[in-house]
Design a protein around this motif. Structure first.
Motif, PDB file in Angstrom:
ATOM      1  N   LEU A  25       0.854  -1.201   0.000  1.00 61.65           N
ATOM      2  CA  LEU A  25       0.000   0.000   0.000  1.00 61.65           C
ATOM      3  C   LEU A  25       0.886   1.246   0.000  1.00 61.65           C
ATOM      4  CD1 LEU A  25      -3.131  -0.662   2.222  1.00 61.65           C
ATOM      5  CD2 LEU A  25      -2.689  -1.258  -0.151  1.00 61.65           C
ATOM      6  N   LYS A  26       0.448   2.253  -0.737  1.00 61.31           N
ATOM      7  CA  LYS A  26       1.291   3.446  -0.911  1.00 61.31           C
ATOM      8  C   LYS A  26       0.854   4.597   0.000  1.00 61.31           C
ATOM      9  CE  LYS A  26       3.857   2.017  -4.444  1.00 61.31           C
ATOM     10  NZ  LYS A  26       4.072   0.728  -3.775  1.00 61.31           N
ATOM     11  N   LYS A  27      -0.436   4.917  -0.022  1.00 62.77           N
ATOM     12  CA  LYS A  27      -0.891   6.102   0.734  1.00 62.77           C
ATOM     13  C   LYS A  27      -1.537   5.661   2.041  1.00 62.77           C
ATOM     14  CE  LYS A  27      -2.177  10.064  -0.507  1.00 62.77           C
ATOM     15  NZ  LYS A  27      -3.032  11.157  -0.696  1.00 62.77           N
ATOM     16  N   ILE A  28      -0.712   5.653   3.094  1.00 65.60           N
ATOM     17  CA  ILE A  28      -1.213   5.191   4.400  1.00 65.60           C
ATOM     18  C   ILE A  28      -1.152   6.346   5.390  1.00 65.60           C
ATOM     19  CG2 ILE A  28      -0.851   3.546   6.294  1.00 65.60           C
ATOM     20  CD1 ILE A  28       0.692   1.773   4.285  1.00 65.60           C
ATOM     21  N   LEU A  29      -2.227   6.524   6.139  1.00 70.73           N
ATOM     22  CA  LEU A  29      -2.260   7.553   7.185  1.00 70.73           C
ATOM     23  C   LEU A  29      -2.572   6.902   8.533  1.00 70.73           C
ATOM     24  CD1 LEU A  29      -2.543  10.567   8.189  1.00 70.73           C
ATOM     25  CD2 LEU A  29      -4.987  10.329   7.687  1.00 70.73           C
ATOM     26  N   VAL A  30      -1.789   7.280   9.552  1.00 72.96           N
ATOM     27  CA  VAL A  30      -2.103   6.849  10.924  1.00 72.96           C
ATOM     28  C   VAL A  30      -2.531   8.094  11.700  1.00 72.96           C
ATOM     29  CG1 VAL A  30      -1.232   5.761  13.038  1.00 72.96           C
ATOM     30  CG2 VAL A  30      -0.339   5.027  10.805  1.00 72.96           C
ATOM     31  N   VAL A  31      -3.701   8.035  12.323  1.00 75.86           N
ATOM     32  CA  VAL A  31      -4.195   9.170  13.116  1.00 75.86           C
ATOM     33  C   VAL A  31      -4.149   8.797  14.597  1.00 75.86           C
ATOM     34  CG1 VAL A  31      -6.076  10.822  13.429  1.00 75.86           C
ATOM     35  CG2 VAL A  31      -5.814   9.662  11.228  1.00 75.86           C
ATOM     36  N   GLU A  32      -3.522   9.651  15.397  1.00 74.98           N
ATOM     37  CA  GLU A  32      -3.347   9.364  16.837  1.00 74.98           C
ATOM     38  C   GLU A  32      -3.712  10.616  17.635  1.00 74.98           C
ATOM     39  OE1 GLU A  32      -2.546   6.784  19.071  1.00 74.98           O
ATOM     40  OE2 GLU A  32      -2.886   8.436  20.455  1.00 74.98           O
ATOM     41  N   ARG A  33      -4.561  10.440  18.653  1.00 72.10           N
ATOM     42  CA  ARG A  33      -5.007  11.605  19.444  1.00 72.10           C
ATOM     43  C   ARG A  33      -3.936  12.081  20.419  1.00 72.10           C
ATOM     44  NH1 ARG A  33      -9.464   8.305  23.030  1.00 72.10           N
ATOM     45  NH2 ARG A  33      -7.959   6.959  24.026  1.00 72.10           N
ATOM     46  N   ASP A  34      -3.010  11.198  20.774  1.00 70.06           N
ATOM     47  CA  ASP A  34      -1.949  11.557  21.710  1.00 70.06           C
ATOM     48  C   ASP A  34      -0.856  12.356  20.989  1.00 70.06           C
ATOM     49  OD1 ASP A  34      -0.789  11.468  24.216  1.00 70.06           O
ATOM     50  OD2 ASP A  34      -1.208   9.321  24.444  1.00 70.06           O
ATOM     51  N   LYS A  35       0.086  12.893  21.787  1.00 68.09           N
ATOM     52  CA  LYS A  35       1.156  13.692  21.181  1.00 68.09           C
ATOM     53  C   LYS A  35       2.276  12.810  20.653  1.00 68.09           C
ATOM     54  CE  LYS A  35       0.649  18.141  23.534  1.00 68.09           C
ATOM     55  NZ  LYS A  35      -0.790  18.118  23.477  1.00 68.09           N
ATOM     56  N   GLU A  36       2.269  11.516  21.052  1.00 64.04           N
ATOM     57  CA  GLU A  36       3.298  10.590  20.566  1.00 64.04           C
ATOM     58  C   GLU A  36       2.682   9.270  20.143  1.00 64.04           C
ATOM     59  OE1 GLU A  36       5.231   9.918  24.493  1.00 64.04           O
ATOM     60  OE2 GLU A  36       4.871  12.068  24.462  1.00 64.04           O
ATOM     61  N   MET A  37       3.472   8.519  19.370  1.00 63.24           N
ATOM     62  CA  MET A  37       3.058   7.165  18.997  1.00 63.24           C
ATOM     63  C   MET A  37       3.392   6.223  20.161  1.00 63.24           C
ATOM     64  SD  MET A  37       4.376   6.752  15.103  1.00 63.24           S
ATOM     65  CE  MET A  37       5.757   7.856  14.985  1.00 63.24           C
ATOM     66  N   GLY A  38       2.761   5.069  20.208  1.00 68.12           N
ATOM     67  CA  GLY A  38       3.113   4.048  21.212  1.00 68.12           C
ATOM     68  C   GLY A  38       1.934   3.551  22.027  1.00 68.12           C
ATOM     69  N   GLY A  39       0.885   4.377  22.131  1.00 65.47           N
ATOM     70  CA  GLY A  39      -0.312   3.948  22.875  1.00 65.47           C
ATOM     71  C   GLY A  39      -0.011   3.693  24.336  1.00 65.47           C
ATOM     72  N   ILE A  40      -0.680   2.704  24.895  1.00 62.43           N
ATOM     73  CA  ILE A  40      -0.580   2.406  26.337  1.00 62.43           C
ATOM     74  C   ILE A  40       0.843   1.965  26.707  1.00 62.43           C
ATOM     75  CG2 ILE A  40      -1.263  -0.036  26.284  1.00 62.43           C
ATOM     76  CD1 ILE A  40      -2.845   2.371  28.646  1.00 62.43           C
ATOM     77  N   LEU A  41       1.621   1.500  25.705  1.00 66.75           N
ATOM     78  CA  LEU A  41       2.969   1.000  25.994  1.00 66.75           C
ATOM     79  C   LEU A  41       3.872   2.085  26.571  1.00 66.75           C
ATOM     80  CD1 LEU A  41       3.727  -1.245  22.897  1.00 66.75           C
ATOM     81  CD2 LEU A  41       2.820  -1.899  25.111  1.00 66.75           C
ATOM     82  N   ASN A  42       3.596   3.342  26.239  1.00 63.69           N
ATOM     83  CA  ASN A  42       4.468   4.423  26.714  1.00 63.69           C
ATOM     84  C   ASN A  42       4.509   4.517  28.237  1.00 63.69           C
ATOM     85  OD1 ASN A  42       5.232   5.174  24.176  1.00 63.69           O
ATOM     86  ND2 ASN A  42       3.526   6.587  23.910  1.00 63.69           N
ATOM     87  N   GLN A  43       3.431   4.056  28.895  1.00 61.22           N
ATOM     88  CA  GLN A  43       3.428   4.156  30.364  1.00 61.22           C
ATOM     89  C   GLN A  43       3.806   2.847  31.035  1.00 61.22           C
ATOM     90  OE1 GLN A  43      -0.861   5.317  30.395  1.00 61.22           O
ATOM     91  NE2 GLN A  43      -1.015   3.819  32.044  1.00 61.22           N
TER      92      GLN A  43
END
Ligand SMILES: Cc1cc2nc3c(=O)[nH]c(=O)nc-3n(C[C@H](O)[C@H](O)[C@H](O)COP(=O)(O)OP(=O)(O)OC[C@H]3O[C@@H](n4cnc5c(N)ncnc54)[C@H](O)[C@@H]3O)c2cc1C
Length: 416
Positions: A25-43
């Motif tokens: 796939l060529k045109k992929i967008l990831v939308v995240e409400r937080d200021k960083e990527m990683g989700g719950i793993l960041n904590q």
């Protein structure tokens, strides 16, 4: 128009986006409400992540970092600090960020919004409403990301993994964890977490108990009353124990974040509170797929990442290839199995096996998981030393054994 929009940049969203990219796939967008990527793993700064996927024991941020570094080498577009507010079944996504409100469209969508925690209101715990009551995940975020201590004398309600991990974390920070209270006669956490987070620190686990009152002094928690419950979860009068404490952490379950799924008219399974899915993680709306904790509560981030790969491969197939499915069969389950993922299987499919995961609400020793066809004949068996509610159970059903089924297959468990 994007090829693919992924909602959420936790391990599910990141793994899905990377797999879709690797599959063309060529045109992929990831939308995240937080200021960083990683989700719950960041904590989740403890280790225990990546044992299956990377054959290494990583912390949550290290595990997420492996995906984030790879994503940065691609031209996958990442929109941080951006909330997906709405979505429809025509695969339009409505986002809000500091640039305003915008409609975006894609050929396929992958939902990877994760879960949120149940709060005190969800179980209606009586008592005073002072400071010092936190969900375990909120306390974890305060301690591990913001550097605040949340209390000194702690009682944990619920023996889910987040609560157990916080019991150890708070002990290591110098707090005294006085008790972990669990309403069920079994723990809701992984066995390794019971050992490493409670037993290693002599923290008592009260099974078949719940908090029946929270008392505050000067608007701060000062004690809790715990009581024993019977098999029907009725409180046993006279069993009350008073524990003086200043903090209560709630680890009483997670709820998949499916407000967006409902907006898109995706069928929700009332048992999981997540979308009903096919074996390729497609929802009831063609071209919308989902993975990770938004589908079912996973114990391990490794499994989340692997499920996301499956969803992404299916999304690529949906966009790049002709559809070949002609019919579907249902996956049914008997008690004590509480649900299965997937709930439905498309046929015919190229895959040789279908992975089915499920949970039970009972502890079973030495048992056999059986799959029957619509005529009640057993088509496959899987012996187990034990099955426990805390661990997601998995079986691989050979497609050759179910391909002639017309209506359904049923999964059940028999004790040896
Ligand atoms: C305390 C704790 C300890 C754990 N310990 C372990 C462990 O030791 N080992 C292990 O393997 N696993 C562990 N896990 C499990 C693992 O972390 C989770 O299963 C995994 O993070 C789930 O991934 P996910 O991508 O589905 O969800 P999440 O990580 O929750 O990511 C979802 C993302 O979606 C975003 N999002 C949601 N809605 C929107 C929206 N509308 N618009 C934009 N963005 C949105 C969220 O901000 C979030 O970033 C632990 C989990 C917790 C909570």
């Amino acid at each position: 128009m994007y090829d693919l929009i992924v909602v959420g940049a936790g391990p599910a969203g990141l793994s899905a986006a990377l797999t879709a990219y690797e599959n063309g796939l060529k045109k992929i967008l990831v939308v995240e409400r937080d200021k960083e990527m990683g989700g719950i793993l960041n904590q989740c700064i403890h280790n225990g992540f990546g044992l299956h996927l990377f054959k290494k024991e990583l912390t949550g941020p290290e595990f997420a970092g492996r995906f984030i570094e790879k994503i940065k080498e691609t031209d996958i577009e990442i929109m941080l600090d951006t909330m997906v507010l709405d979505m429809d079944k025509n695969k339009n996504v409505y986002i809000l960020n500091t640039n305003g409100y915008k409609k975006l469209s894609a050929k396929a969508i992958i939902l990877a919004m994760g879960c949120r925690e149940r709060t005190r209101g969800a179980i209606a715990t009586p008592g005073d409403r002072g400071a010092g009551v936190y969900t375990a995940g909120a306390a974890q975020r305060y301690m591990n990301m913001n550097g605040y201590s949340v209390g000194n004398k702690v009682v944990i309600l619920g023996s889910g993994d987040i609560g157990l991990i916080m019991a150890r974390r708070m002990t290591l920070e110098g707090a005294k964890v006085l008790a972990c209270i669990e309403i069920n006669p079994y723990s809701a956490g992984l066995r390794r977490n019971i050992k490493q987070c409670l037993e290693d620190f002599d923290i008592p686990l009260y099974l078949s108990h719940t908090i029946t009152d929270i008392k505050c002094t000067n608007n701060r928690v000062s004690k809790v009353i715990i009581s024993k419950v019977d098999e029907a979860y009725n409180i046993i009068e006279g069993s009350e124990i008073e524990i003086k404490c200043d903090t209560v952490l709630l680890s009483i379950g997670l709820i998949p974040e499916n407000e967006l799924s409902k907006e898109a008219d995706i069928t929700i399974d009332e048992r999981t509170k997540g979308p009903v899915v096919y074996e390729n993680m497609e929802t009831s709306v063609e071209g919308i797929f989902c993975c990770g904790n938004v589908v079912q509560v996973h114990d391990l981030a490794d499994n989340v990442a692997m499920e996301a790969k499956k969803a992404a491969k299916a999304a690529c197939k949906y966009i790049l290839e002709e559809k070949t499915f002609v019919r579907e069969i249902k996956v049914e389950a008997n008690k004590p199995i509480t649900y299965t993922i997937p709930q439905k299987i498309h046929l015919p499919i190229e895959e040789k096996v279908v992975d089915i995961s499920f949970r039970t609400n009972k502890v079973l020793d030495k048992c056999v998981i059986k799959v029957t066809n619509s005529n009640g004949e057993v088509v496959c068996k899987y012996p187990r030393e034990y099955v426990i509610p805390a661990e997601l159970e998995k079986i691989n059903v050979p497609v050759s054994l179910i391909k002639d089924e017309q209506n359904s297959i049923t999964i059940y468990i028999e004790e040896d």
